[in-house]
Write a protein that holds these residues in place. Structure first.
Motif, PDB file in Angstrom:
ATOM      1  N   LEU A 230       0.829  -1.201   0.000  1.00  0.00           N
ATOM      2  CA  LEU A 230       0.000   0.000   0.000  1.00  0.00           C
ATOM      3  C   LEU A 230       0.870   1.261   0.000  1.00  0.00           C
ATOM      4  CD1 LEU A 230      -2.813  -1.109   2.470  1.00  0.00           C
ATOM      5  CD2 LEU A 230      -3.020  -0.761   0.000  1.00  0.00           C
ATOM      6  N   GLU A 234       1.080   4.154  -2.991  1.00  0.00           N
ATOM      7  CA  GLU A 234       0.902   5.595  -2.780  1.00  0.00           C
ATOM      8  C   GLU A 234       2.081   6.388  -3.318  1.00  0.00           C
ATOM      9  OE1 GLU A 234      -0.386   8.625   0.840  1.00  0.00           O
ATOM     10  OE2 GLU A 234      -0.819   6.476   0.919  1.00  0.00           O
ATOM     11  N   ARG A 241       1.842   1.326  -9.315  1.00  0.00           N
ATOM     12  CA  ARG A 241       0.472   1.282  -8.802  1.00  0.00           C
ATOM     13  C   ARG A 241      -0.318   0.132  -9.423  1.00  0.00           C
ATOM     14  NH1 ARG A 241      -0.846   7.841  -8.390  1.00  0.00           N
ATOM     15  NH2 ARG A 241       0.487   8.135  -6.547  1.00  0.00           N
ATOM     16  N   THR A 244       1.219  -3.209  -7.878  1.00  0.00           N
ATOM     17  CA  THR A 244       0.872  -3.430  -6.471  1.00  0.00           C
ATOM     18  C   THR A 244      -0.618  -3.711  -6.322  1.00  0.00           C
ATOM     19  OG1 THR A 244       0.748  -1.009  -6.201  1.00  0.00           O
ATOM     20  CG2 THR A 244       2.763  -2.087  -5.474  1.00  0.00           C
ATOM     21  N   LEU A 248      -2.192  -6.988  -4.488  1.00  0.00           N
ATOM     22  CA  LEU A 248      -3.159  -6.835  -3.398  1.00  0.00           C
ATOM     23  C   LEU A 248      -4.455  -7.580  -3.715  1.00  0.00           C
ATOM     24  CD1 LEU A 248      -2.491  -3.067  -2.682  1.00  0.00           C
ATOM     25  CD2 LEU A 248      -2.145  -4.918  -1.034  1.00  0.00           C
ATOM     26  N   CYS A 256      -6.435  -5.195   2.097  1.00  0.00           N
ATOM     27  CA  CYS A 256      -6.073  -4.826   0.723  1.00  0.00           C
ATOM     28  C   CYS A 256      -7.159  -3.935   0.128  1.00  0.00           C
ATOM     29  CB  CYS A 256      -5.899  -6.075  -0.132  1.00  0.00           C
ATOM     30  SG  CYS A 256      -4.631  -7.217   0.417  1.00  0.00           S
ATOM     31  N   GLY A 259      -7.351  -0.470   1.760  1.00  0.00           N
ATOM     32  CA  GLY A 259      -6.254   0.387   1.309  1.00  0.00           C
ATOM     33  C   GLY A 259      -6.465   0.907  -0.103  1.00  0.00           C
ATOM     34  N   LEU A 260      -7.007   0.073  -0.974  1.00  0.00           N
ATOM     35  CA  LEU A 260      -7.243   0.491  -2.359  1.00  0.00           C
ATOM     36  C   LEU A 260      -8.376   1.510  -2.437  1.00  0.00           C
ATOM     37  CD1 LEU A 260      -6.866  -2.945  -4.178  1.00  0.00           C
ATOM     38  CD2 LEU A 260      -5.246  -1.044  -4.150  1.00  0.00           C
ATOM     39  N   ALA A 263      -7.036   4.722  -1.526  1.00  0.00           N
ATOM     40  CA  ALA A 263      -6.275   5.287  -2.640  1.00  0.00           C
ATOM     41  C   ALA A 263      -7.197   6.047  -3.595  1.00  0.00           C
ATOM     42  CB  ALA A 263      -5.533   4.179  -3.374  1.00  0.00           C
TER      43      ALA A 263
END
Length: 527
Positions: A230, A234, A241, A244, A248, A256, A259-260, A263
């Motif tokens: 994560l 970022e 990006r 990752t 995830l 996961c 966190g997305l 984002a």
């Protein structure tokens, strides 16, 4: 010894029976007789092979005799004892094996000794594995790397990192050698924040195969690597990006998805390729926050991105999703038409079944289905309408087209379900019979089975077998030397195009692309 008394004079079948009995009983009393038969074979290949098997079985119950046998003058018996020590994890053999390895100069014999030491996995062997880390034989070096990872030898971390760093050099990155592969797995085995952070940093390695190995390793590790991924998302560029987000999604933990979604809220998904990757990942995880984000994604206008949204929602159908989609599909708007087309192209039968209950939404879906040229898609929804039944379904069945069988075939490989669906729709529009596969291995199996394709489309980054490995195998297959191969990339992967071209890629198409762009490229190559 009595069991083997007069063995050489017995009939063939009697000899087999005796050796089978010894293999089953593993009685140490038979050891001297078996050793004598090994050193002085009877001359029959079958019997001599069974003697080795029986001896292996007996030695498995005799650790001290096995260790003693590693010093025997007979090379065959010596090697057998070395192998048995490793196979059965005889820890007391470690000092003897280390001593043998320390002075061994023959690479084959050294490999035998190191293999047994690796299987025993005794920390006492650490010095000898360190000694041969830089052996000129890459397989010996790789075995030592693997063993040091298994034994969690933190003193070797810097050396392993250097291997991976060095593998990105301009004269080396085109090939993923076995030492790089094992260095990645060893660092993953350490499972420390330092080693995991290093692997995350190398997620966009110059070599696609190394990227795949790192991705697989992080997916297996799971939860401990999530915060690092994560953070990399970022701070990273577009490629980082995307990569990752993919990992995830493969991990599939609630953290996961949370966190997305965060984002998205921070405005880190403005790039269409990044949004596409995030929607795919959220669809795999399926948390409440993720589903809400996917529902918000129903406003996407890009066809491929919208298919990723639909593909994610298809796995998590609920009343709220159905209500939102129903409103959009029956709205007689451009976006409603796009969503209906995405449901059909994605083969989203769960969503279709739920939406069809509303006549307005059902009409929108059938209108989209009428435009499909894909026989498999039409047949899939035809069967669903038959299950639904009723006069409305019967009338809609009559509206469905009867596509003609295609006379030529095309192959598309991509680990993204929505991308595969997009390729299928494009290829059927061009009157191909489309074959799709989720990775290079399954794609190549179709070729091995004798299918003949006029054109091949492949993603670069895929699990199991990546695009470059697939292209290399295709180009070495008789009859496929000149078949056009299109590789789908993201814009920042352009630096990899030289490597892909050397491997045998004919042309590239950059994400995001419109269906017409890929159609034009295919027609251009087949003109």
């Amino acid at each position: 010894m009595a069991t083997l008394e007069g063995f050489r004079d017995k009939e063939f079948l009697d000899q087999i029976t005796i050796l089978n009995e010894i293999s089953g009983s593993k009685d140490p009393e038979n050891l001297p007789g078996l050793v004598e038969l090994l050193k002085s074979p009877v001359g029959d290949t079958s019997i001599d092979y069974m003697v080795v098997n029986a001896l292996n079985a007996v030695l498995s119950q005799s650790e001290s005799e096995t260790v003693a046998g590693m010093a025997d003058k007979h090379p065959g018996y010596r090697i057998l004892c070395i192998r048995v020590a490793g196979e059965y994890g005889f820890a007391s053999a470690t000092p003897t094996l280390v001593k043998i390895a320390d002075s061994e100069t023959d690479p084959d014999r050294l490999m035998e000794v190191l293999t047994s030491l690796a299987r025993i996995s005794d920390p006492g062997a650490l010095p000898i594995f360190r000694k041969y880390l830089e052996h000129e034989d890459s397989f010996i070096s790789a075995l030592c790397i693997e063993a040091l990872g298994k034994l969690r030898d933190l003193s070797s971390v810097s050396y392993l990192k250097a291997i991976i760093d060095d593998s990105e050099a301009s004269d080396k990155y085109e090939v993923c050698d076995i030492t790089t592969w094992k260095a990645v797995e060893a660092l993953a085995a350490f499972d420390t924040e330092d080693t995991l952070a290093f692997l995350v940093e190398k997620l966009h390695h110059k070599n696609p195969t190394v990227r795949r190995i790192i991705t697989d390793a992080m997916t297996d590790i799971g939860s401990p690597v999530i915060p690092l991924l994560l953070a990399a998302f970022e701070a990273g560029d577009t490629d980082m990006r995307i990569l990752t987000a993919n990992v995830l999604g493969f991990i599939g933990d609630k953290a996961c998805a949370d966190g997305l979604v965060a984002a998205f809220d921070k405005g880190l998904a403005k790039d269409s390729n990044v949004r596409y990757a995030l929607y795919e990942a959220l669809g795999r995880v399926g948390t409440m926050k993720g589903i809400i984000c996917l529902v918000d994604g129903l406003g996407e206008e890009d066809e491929l991105t919208l298919m990723a949204v639909i593909g994610g929602l298809e796995k998590h159908v609920n009343p709220g999703i159905v209500a939102k989609l129903t409103t959009l599909v029956q709205s007689a708007s451009d976006q409603g038409d796009r969503i209906a087309k995405a449901v059909i192209s994605s083969g989203a039968t769960n969503l279709f079944d739920a939406l069809y209950e509303n006549a307005g939404a059902g009409d929108g879906l059938i209108a989209a289905l009428e435009q499909s040229n894909d026989p498999e898609i039409i047949e899939e929804f035809r069967n669903l309408l038959l299950e639904i039944g009723g006069s409305r379904a019967e009338n809609d069945l009559a509206r469905l087209p009867q596509p003609e069988a295609a006379s030529r075939k095309a192959l598309a490989a991509d680990d993204s379900r929505s991308m595969c669906a997009m390729h299928k729709a494009i290829l059927t529009d061009l009157e191909f019979e489309p074959f799709v596969a989720p990775n290079g291995q399954e794609a190549y199996e179709l070729i091995e089975q004798g299918e003949e394709f006029e054109i091949i489309i492949t993603d670069m980054n895929m699990p199991v077998m990546d695009g470059l490995e697939l292209v290399g195998k295709v180009r070495n297959t008789p009859g496929y030397e000149d078949v056009p191969i299109i590789m789908v990339t993201t814009e920042s992967e352009a630096s990899q195009q030289t490597l892909a071209t050397k491997t045998g890629v004919t042309a590239f198409i950059t994400k995001p692309f419109k269906p017409e762009q890929l159609k034009e490229k295919i027609n251009e190559l087949l003109a």
